[in-house]
Design an enzyme around this catalytic site. Structure first.
Site, PDB file in Angstrom:
ATOM      1  N   CYS A  71       0.824  -1.215   0.000  1.00 38.51           N
ATOM      2  CA  CYS A  71       0.000   0.000   0.000  1.00 38.51           C
ATOM      3  C   CYS A  71       0.855   1.260   0.000  1.00 38.51           C
ATOM      4  O   CYS A  71       0.510   2.249  -0.663  1.00 38.51           O
ATOM      5  CB  CYS A  71      -0.958  -0.008   1.188  1.00 38.51           C
ATOM      6  SG  CYS A  71      -0.168   0.102   2.819  1.00 38.51           S
ATOM      7  N   HIS A  96      -1.353   1.318   7.261  1.00 36.42           N
ATOM      8  CA  HIS A  96      -2.004   1.435   5.956  1.00 36.42           C
ATOM      9  C   HIS A  96      -1.966   2.891   5.518  1.00 36.42           C
ATOM     10  O   HIS A  96      -1.923   3.809   6.355  1.00 36.42           O
ATOM     11  CB  HIS A  96      -3.443   0.930   6.005  1.00 36.42           C
ATOM     12  CG  HIS A  96      -4.077   0.817   4.652  1.00 36.42           C
ATOM     13  ND1 HIS A  96      -3.460   0.175   3.598  1.00 36.42           N
ATOM     14  CD2 HIS A  96      -5.257   1.275   4.158  1.00 36.42           C
ATOM     15  CE1 HIS A  96      -4.236   0.220   2.532  1.00 36.42           C
ATOM     16  NE2 HIS A  96      -5.320   0.895   2.841  1.00 36.42           N
ATOM     17  N   ASP A 120      -7.986   4.209  -2.902  1.00 39.54           N
ATOM     18  CA  ASP A 120      -7.037   3.214  -2.398  1.00 39.54           C
ATOM     19  C   ASP A 120      -6.751   2.224  -3.518  1.00 39.54           C
ATOM     20  O   ASP A 120      -7.672   1.587  -4.038  1.00 39.54           O
ATOM     21  CB  ASP A 120      -7.630   2.497  -1.185  1.00 39.54           C
ATOM     22  CG  ASP A 120      -6.625   1.635  -0.440  1.00 39.54           C
ATOM     23  OD1 ASP A 120      -5.511   1.439  -0.953  1.00 39.54           O
ATOM     24  OD2 ASP A 120      -6.961   1.146   0.656  1.00 39.54           O
TER      25      ASP A 120
END
Length: 271
Positions: free
Chosen positions: A76, A116, A131
């Site tokens: 991520c 994250h 995302d």
């Protein structure tokens, strides 16, 4: 940044767009953002192989190079900081937001603080959550101020208010991420990235490998030696031996491996 460095950066971002299969857009609007996010999830896999192999993981420009020129994906931190640079180059207002996972698909641990990273993209004063670096990521932008259900190709999402201005992102009834809403700098994630890459307790070191990509019929996901294909609502699972593993990475994720990651032993033959 000097002229030569600027030219290299623009060349890499143009190659990034070609990887996505999207011509340079003329407008930085919501429709274009949704298309870019969807194409990203379909062409650039979420994957943690470099963490397993001990290869340095970089954010921002380093992640752009990995995606554009090495034809790889990433975690991520990599995918969302790279996508942020691309979006800013296209004229979007983008902020980095820090979150922590609340569910990893198998259980509900409280993930590491700042473990994250998501993006807030503001268009005409309206903030949207984006995302491209999470197995349960929304496939299109989510309206940050909306508190009712938001339907998406990956399911139903709700954004709930939490203490201290945070929000919780719920996917198909499962709380997935608690997210801060204050903007962060890339440097704020450096210490946690080091922890992910080096700590024995890290979920992406040891014998663990994750990968996931959206397909035309569903999704293909990899966890260690188990490849799961979701096709039209059906799940097909295969356990990969040392020969099948690199072939599966090549076929489903476009990843060419020059060496095998450290993987757990094959399960015992039931016969």
């Amino acid at each position: 940044m000097d002229g030569e460095a600027t030219g290299r950066a623009r060349h890499a971002l143009d190659a990034y767009l070609r990887r996505l299969g999207v011509p340079r857009p003329e407008r930085a609007d919501l429709e274009t953002l949704a298309r870019l996010q969807d194409r990203h999830l379909r062409t650039v896999p979420f994957e943690t192989i470099d963490f397993n192999l001990g290869i340095p993981v970089r954010l921002g420009e380093g992640a752009v190079e990995k995606i554009a020129h090495r034809h790889r994906g990433g975690g991520c931190y990599e995918l969302n900081t790279a996508f942020a640079l691309l979006l800013r180059d296209l004229g979007y207002q983008v902020d980095l937001l820090s979150g922590r996972t609340l569910h990893d698909g198998r259980r509900a641990p409280l993930g590491v603080l700042g473990g994250h990273l998501m993006l807030k993209v503001t268009i005409d004063g309206e903030p949207w959550l984006v995302d491209v670096g999470f197995r349960w990521a929304n496939q299109g932008p989510l309206r940050l101020r909306e508190r009712g259900p938001q339907k998406d190709e990956n399911g139903e999402y709700r954004i709930l208010d939490a203490d201290h201005g945070d929000v919780v992102i719920v996917h198909d009834g499962v709380p997935r991420v608690r997210l801060e809403t204050r903007p962060r700098d890339p440097e704020d994630f450096a210490a946690t990235l080091w922890w992910f890459a080096t700590a024995p307790e890290s979920p992406v070191t040891g014998t663990t490998v994750w990968a996931s990509i959206v397909t035309g019929t569903g999704r293909v996901s990899l966890l260690d030696r188990t490849l799961t294909r979701e096709e039209h609502g059906e799940r097909i699972r295969d356990v990969l031996d040392d020969d099948a593993f690199p072939a599966a990475c090549r076929r489903w994720f476009g990843i060419e491996l020059d060496r095998l990651p450290t993987l757990p032993p094959l399960p015992a033959d039931p016969s």
